[in-house]
Design a protein around this motif. Structure first.
Motif, PDB file in Angstrom:
ATOM      1  N   ASP A  60       0.813  -1.208   0.000  1.00  0.00           N
ATOM      2  CA  ASP A  60       0.000   0.000   0.000  1.00  0.00           C
ATOM      3  C   ASP A  60       0.851   1.264   0.000  1.00  0.00           C
ATOM      4  OD1 ASP A  60      -2.426  -1.375   0.039  1.00  0.00           O
ATOM      5  OD2 ASP A  60      -2.401  -1.574   2.217  1.00  0.00           O
ATOM      6  N   ASP A  61       2.147   1.120   0.245  1.00  0.00           N
ATOM      7  CA  ASP A  61       3.034   2.282   0.266  1.00  0.00           C
ATOM      8  C   ASP A  61       3.130   2.912  -1.119  1.00  0.00           C
ATOM      9  OD1 ASP A  61       3.456   1.728   2.898  1.00  0.00           O
ATOM     10  OD2 ASP A  61       5.451   0.854   2.618  1.00  0.00           O
ATOM     11  N   SER A  62       3.383   4.204  -1.138  1.00  0.00           N
ATOM     12  CA  SER A  62       3.497   4.906  -2.416  1.00  0.00           C
ATOM     13  C   SER A  62       4.732   4.444  -3.172  1.00  0.00           C
ATOM     14  CB  SER A  62       3.580   6.411  -2.178  1.00  0.00           C
ATOM     15  OG  SER A  62       4.817   6.747  -1.554  1.00  0.00           O
ATOM     16  N   MET A  63       4.695   4.630  -4.487  1.00  0.00           N
ATOM     17  CA  MET A  63       5.841   4.259  -5.311  1.00  0.00           C
ATOM     18  C   MET A  63       7.073   5.061  -4.913  1.00  0.00           C
ATOM     19  SD  MET A  63       6.169   4.308  -9.465  1.00  0.00           S
ATOM     20  CE  MET A  63       4.762   3.214  -9.603  1.00  0.00           C
ATOM     21  N   GLU A  64       6.864   6.324  -4.609  1.00  0.00           N
ATOM     22  CA  GLU A  64       7.991   7.177  -4.212  1.00  0.00           C
ATOM     23  C   GLU A  64       8.656   6.654  -2.948  1.00  0.00           C
ATOM     24  OE1 GLU A  64       8.989  11.923  -3.498  1.00  0.00           O
ATOM     25  OE2 GLU A  64       6.922  11.238  -3.799  1.00  0.00           O
ATOM     26  N   LYS A  65       7.847   6.190  -1.984  1.00  0.00           N
ATOM     27  CA  LYS A  65       8.400   5.667  -0.733  1.00  0.00           C
ATOM     28  C   LYS A  65       9.187   4.388  -0.969  1.00  0.00           C
ATOM     29  CE  LYS A  65       7.101   4.179   3.928  1.00  0.00           C
ATOM     30  NZ  LYS A  65       5.973   4.007   4.900  1.00  0.00           N
ATOM     31  N   VAL A  66       8.653   3.489  -1.820  1.00  0.00           N
ATOM     32  CA  VAL A  66       9.335   2.225  -2.098  1.00  0.00           C
ATOM     33  C   VAL A  66      10.652   2.484  -2.827  1.00  0.00           C
ATOM     34  CG1 VAL A  66       9.187   0.003  -3.271  1.00  0.00           C
ATOM     35  CG2 VAL A  66       7.158   0.959  -2.164  1.00  0.00           C
ATOM     36  N   ALA A  67      10.607   3.350  -3.835  1.00  0.00           N
ATOM     37  CA  ALA A  67      11.823   3.664  -4.589  1.00  0.00           C
ATOM     38  C   ALA A  67      12.870   4.307  -3.688  1.00  0.00           C
ATOM     39  CB  ALA A  67      11.492   4.581  -5.760  1.00  0.00           C
ATOM     40  N   ASP A  68      12.416   5.185  -2.802  1.00  0.00           N
ATOM     41  CA  ASP A  68      13.341   5.865  -1.894  1.00  0.00           C
ATOM     42  C   ASP A  68      14.003   4.874  -0.949  1.00  0.00           C
ATOM     43  OD1 ASP A  68      14.372   8.456  -0.694  1.00  0.00           O
ATOM     44  OD2 ASP A  68      13.386   7.580   1.063  1.00  0.00           O
ATOM     45  N   TYR A  69      13.247   3.849  -0.508  1.00  0.00           N
ATOM     46  CA  TYR A  69      13.829   2.845   0.398  1.00  0.00           C
ATOM     47  C   TYR A  69      15.000   2.136  -0.283  1.00  0.00           C
ATOM     48  CZ  TYR A  69      14.664  -1.623   2.581  1.00  0.00           C
ATOM     49  OH  TYR A  69      15.291  -2.718   3.134  1.00  0.00           O
ATOM     50  N   PHE A  70      14.778   1.629  -1.509  1.00  0.00           N
ATOM     51  CA  PHE A  70      15.843   0.892  -2.186  1.00  0.00           C
ATOM     52  C   PHE A  70      17.016   1.800  -2.531  1.00  0.00           C
ATOM     53  CE2 PHE A  70      12.305  -2.081  -3.038  1.00  0.00           C
ATOM     54  CZ  PHE A  70      12.910  -3.264  -2.639  1.00  0.00           C
ATOM     55  N   ALA A  71      16.746   3.023  -2.981  1.00  0.00           N
ATOM     56  CA  ALA A  71      17.827   3.936  -3.330  1.00  0.00           C
ATOM     57  C   ALA A  71      18.688   4.252  -2.106  1.00  0.00           C
ATOM     58  CB  ALA A  71      17.254   5.218  -3.929  1.00  0.00           C
ATOM     59  N   ARG A  72      18.031   4.562  -0.978  1.00  0.00           N
ATOM     60  CA  ARG A  72      18.777   4.859   0.257  1.00  0.00           C
ATOM     61  C   ARG A  72      19.564   3.643   0.729  1.00  0.00           C
ATOM     62  NH1 ARG A  72      17.470   9.280   3.465  1.00  0.00           N
ATOM     63  NH2 ARG A  72      15.868  10.667   2.602  1.00  0.00           N
ATOM     64  N   HIS A  73      18.917   2.459   0.653  1.00  0.00           N
ATOM     65  CA  HIS A  73      19.568   1.235   1.133  1.00  0.00           C
ATOM     66  C   HIS A  73      20.836   0.941   0.342  1.00  0.00           C
ATOM     67  CE1 HIS A  73      20.068  -2.825   2.652  1.00  0.00           C
ATOM     68  NE2 HIS A  73      20.033  -3.289   1.409  1.00  0.00           N
ATOM     69  N   TRP A  74      20.749   0.974  -0.977  1.00  0.00           N
ATOM     70  CA  TRP A  74      21.915   0.626  -1.803  1.00  0.00           C
ATOM     71  C   TRP A  74      22.978   1.706  -1.766  1.00  0.00           C
ATOM     72  CZ3 TRP A  74      17.859  -1.199  -5.803  1.00  0.00           C
ATOM     73  CH2 TRP A  74      17.537  -2.549  -5.534  1.00  0.00           C
ATOM     74  N   ARG A  75      22.567   2.960  -1.761  1.00  0.00           N
ATOM     75  CA  ARG A  75      23.564   4.033  -1.682  1.00  0.00           C
ATOM     76  C   ARG A  75      24.255   4.019  -0.323  1.00  0.00           C
ATOM     77  NH1 ARG A  75      19.664   8.442  -4.711  1.00  0.00           N
ATOM     78  NH2 ARG A  75      20.333   7.930  -6.870  1.00  0.00           N
ATOM     79  N   GLY A 101      29.966  -8.616  -9.183  1.00  0.00           N
ATOM     80  CA  GLY A 101      29.536  -8.759 -10.572  1.00  0.00           C
ATOM     81  C   GLY A 101      28.045  -8.987 -10.681  1.00  0.00           C
ATOM     82  N   LEU A 102      27.261  -8.311  -9.845  1.00  0.00           N
ATOM     83  CA  LEU A 102      25.817  -8.476  -9.825  1.00  0.00           C
ATOM     84  C   LEU A 102      25.118  -7.136 -10.023  1.00  0.00           C
ATOM     85  CD1 LEU A 102      25.439 -10.823  -6.712  1.00  0.00           C
ATOM     86  CD2 LEU A 102      25.337 -11.510  -9.110  1.00  0.00           C
ATOM     87  N   GLN A 103      23.912  -7.200 -10.508  1.00  0.00           N
ATOM     88  CA  GLN A 103      23.042  -6.035 -10.569  1.00  0.00           C
ATOM     89  C   GLN A 103      21.755  -6.375  -9.839  1.00  0.00           C
ATOM     90  OE1 GLN A 103      21.604  -4.946 -14.445  1.00  0.00           O
ATOM     91  NE2 GLN A 103      21.095  -2.870 -13.826  1.00  0.00           N
ATOM     92  N   ARG A 104      21.398  -5.557  -8.875  1.00  0.00           N
ATOM     93  CA  ARG A 104      20.130  -5.712  -8.178  1.00  0.00           C
ATOM     94  C   ARG A 104      19.244  -4.533  -8.548  1.00  0.00           C
ATOM     95  NH1 ARG A 104      23.416  -8.375  -4.260  1.00  0.00           N
ATOM     96  NH2 ARG A 104      22.449 -10.342  -3.587  1.00  0.00           N
ATOM     97  N   GLY A 105      17.970  -4.820  -8.728  1.00  0.00           N
ATOM     98  CA  GLY A 105      17.070  -3.749  -9.122  1.00  0.00           C
ATOM     99  C   GLY A 105      15.641  -4.049  -8.731  1.00  0.00           C
ATOM    100  N   VAL A 106      14.813  -3.028  -8.846  1.00  0.00           N
ATOM    101  CA  VAL A 106      13.387  -3.184  -8.611  1.00  0.00           C
ATOM    102  C   VAL A 106      12.642  -2.357  -9.652  1.00  0.00           C
ATOM    103  CG1 VAL A 106      13.367  -1.320  -6.899  1.00  0.00           C
ATOM    104  CG2 VAL A 106      11.493  -2.988  -6.934  1.00  0.00           C
ATOM    105  N   VAL A 107      11.661  -2.975 -10.295  1.00  0.00           N
ATOM    106  CA  VAL A 107      10.805  -2.311 -11.276  1.00  0.00           C
ATOM    107  C   VAL A 107       9.452  -2.086 -10.619  1.00  0.00           C
ATOM    108  CG1 VAL A 107       9.734  -2.479 -13.549  1.00  0.00           C
ATOM    109  CG2 VAL A 107      11.998  -3.474 -13.173  1.00  0.00           C
ATOM    110  N   LEU A 108       8.985  -0.847 -10.575  1.00  0.00           N
ATOM    111  CA  LEU A 108       7.762  -0.490  -9.856  1.00  0.00           C
ATOM    112  C   LEU A 108       6.696   0.008 -10.813  1.00  0.00           C
ATOM    113  CD1 LEU A 108       9.449   1.450  -6.900  1.00  0.00           C
ATOM    114  CD2 LEU A 108       8.688  -0.938  -6.904  1.00  0.00           C
ATOM    115  N   ARG A 109       5.463  -0.423 -10.563  1.00  0.00           N
ATOM    116  CA  ARG A 109       4.306   0.011 -11.337  1.00  0.00           C
ATOM    117  C   ARG A 109       3.129   0.201 -10.381  1.00  0.00           C
ATOM    118  NH1 ARG A 109       7.856   0.263 -14.386  1.00  0.00           N
ATOM    119  NH2 ARG A 109       8.052  -0.516 -16.536  1.00  0.00           N
ATOM    120  N   ARG A 110       2.175   1.049 -10.767  1.00  0.00           N
ATOM    121  CA  ARG A 110       0.930   1.181 -10.019  1.00  0.00           C
ATOM    122  C   ARG A 110      -0.080   0.196 -10.586  1.00  0.00           C
ATOM    123  NH1 ARG A 110       0.655   2.839  -5.186  1.00  0.00           N
ATOM    124  NH2 ARG A 110      -1.506   3.495  -5.474  1.00  0.00           N
ATOM    125  N   HIS A 111      -0.745  -0.544  -9.698  1.00  0.00           N
ATOM    126  CA  HIS A 111      -1.716  -1.549 -10.139  1.00  0.00           C
ATOM    127  C   HIS A 111      -2.825  -1.659  -9.104  1.00  0.00           C
ATOM    128  CE1 HIS A 111      -3.299  -5.058 -12.151  1.00  0.00           C
ATOM    129  NE2 HIS A 111      -3.239  -5.750 -11.036  1.00  0.00           N
TER     130      HIS A 111
END
Length: 266
Positions: A60-75, A101-111
């Protein structure tokens, strides 16, 4: 690494993410968003020869909040991280684990009023060995082709999406001729209309293998070809068990007929 190079790598790595996923080293874990249940998609898939893992979650969290969590965590861990998208309808957050030698990512969409996330793990150093596309056709005039492979003991499947230059009937004939040359028999053909456009589904079988091909008209000059090859010793693993049963029965009859003259010879 420049910002432009990082973005190019992020786009290239996540382009096929929503289509499939593949394990990128059993000891490596997928990204996780706290407080949500992550469901793995697929088991052992290959996208364009590279290894991936993929899972999805909703919150239920906003996309901005989810994206900010991963960005802050990895940075915070010191990894180069890129954030793309409008953060309202779509977003991609990607981090490069350069030492591993890895790439971690998250793709977010509203649904349906929620944020849907697809978490990704991609191995940047290991590529799958190239294999011939079992039963999958490579047609003359192909403008684009993308392969995805899954592995599952004791069977597996391969998928090929292609855009081929040529009309629907012409491409259908090419597919039929190519499958025949590979020893496959046509066991069913269905023509349907979707939104006024004609499409064909062809089912070919050979022993314990089956290929399902869907052809649909893109425009007057091009046709989309979607193929799925399935091979397994489990009849219930095949999308059309009856087709494979008929193919196996025909093959067994052929073998018996070959042996009969030999057994009757003096």
């Amino acid at each position: 690494m420049s910002s432009t190079a990082s973005r190019a790598l992020a786009r290239a790595g996540l382009l096929g993410v929503l289509l499939a996923a593949l394990a990128a080293g059993a000891e490596q874990e997928l990204p996780v968003y706290p407080g949500t249940v992550h469901t793995r998609i697929g088991n052992d898939l290959i996208i364009a020869g590279e290894y991936y893992r993929l899972a999805y979650f909703t919150t239920d969290d906003s996309m901005e909040k989810v994206a900010d969590y991963f960005a802050r965590h990895w940075r915070g861990l010191g990894y180069p991280t890129v954030v793309e998208g409008d953060l309202r309808n779509e977003a991609v957050v990607s981090a490069l684990y350069t030492r591993e030698g890895l790439q971690r990512g998250v793709v977010l969409r509203r649904h349906l009023g929620k944020t849907a996330g697809f978490t990704v793990l991609r191995d940047l150093w290991v590529r799958a060995p190239k294999k011939p596309g079992a039963g999958l056709v490579k047609l003359e005039g192909t403008l684009f082709s993308q392969d995805i492979t899954t592995r599952d003991d004791p069977g597996g499947s391969q998928h090929r999406s292609s855009l081929v230059q040529g009309g629907l009937d012409h491409v259908r004939q090419q597919v039929s001729e190519s499958m025949t040359r590979q020893g496959f028999s046509l066991v069913r053909e269905v023509g349907t209309k979707l939104e006024g456009e004609l499409r064909f589904t062809l089912e070919h079988a050979r022993k314990g293998e089956q290929v399902v091909t869907t052809l649909s008209r893109m425009d007057e000059q091009s046709t989309a070809v979607l193929q799925m090859w399935v091979g397994s010793d489990r009849p219930d693993a095949l999308p059309n068990g009856e087709a494979v049963r008929q193919s196996r029965a025909a093959w067994e009859r052929e073998q018996r007929e070959k042996k009969a003259p030999q057994e009757g010879a003096p």
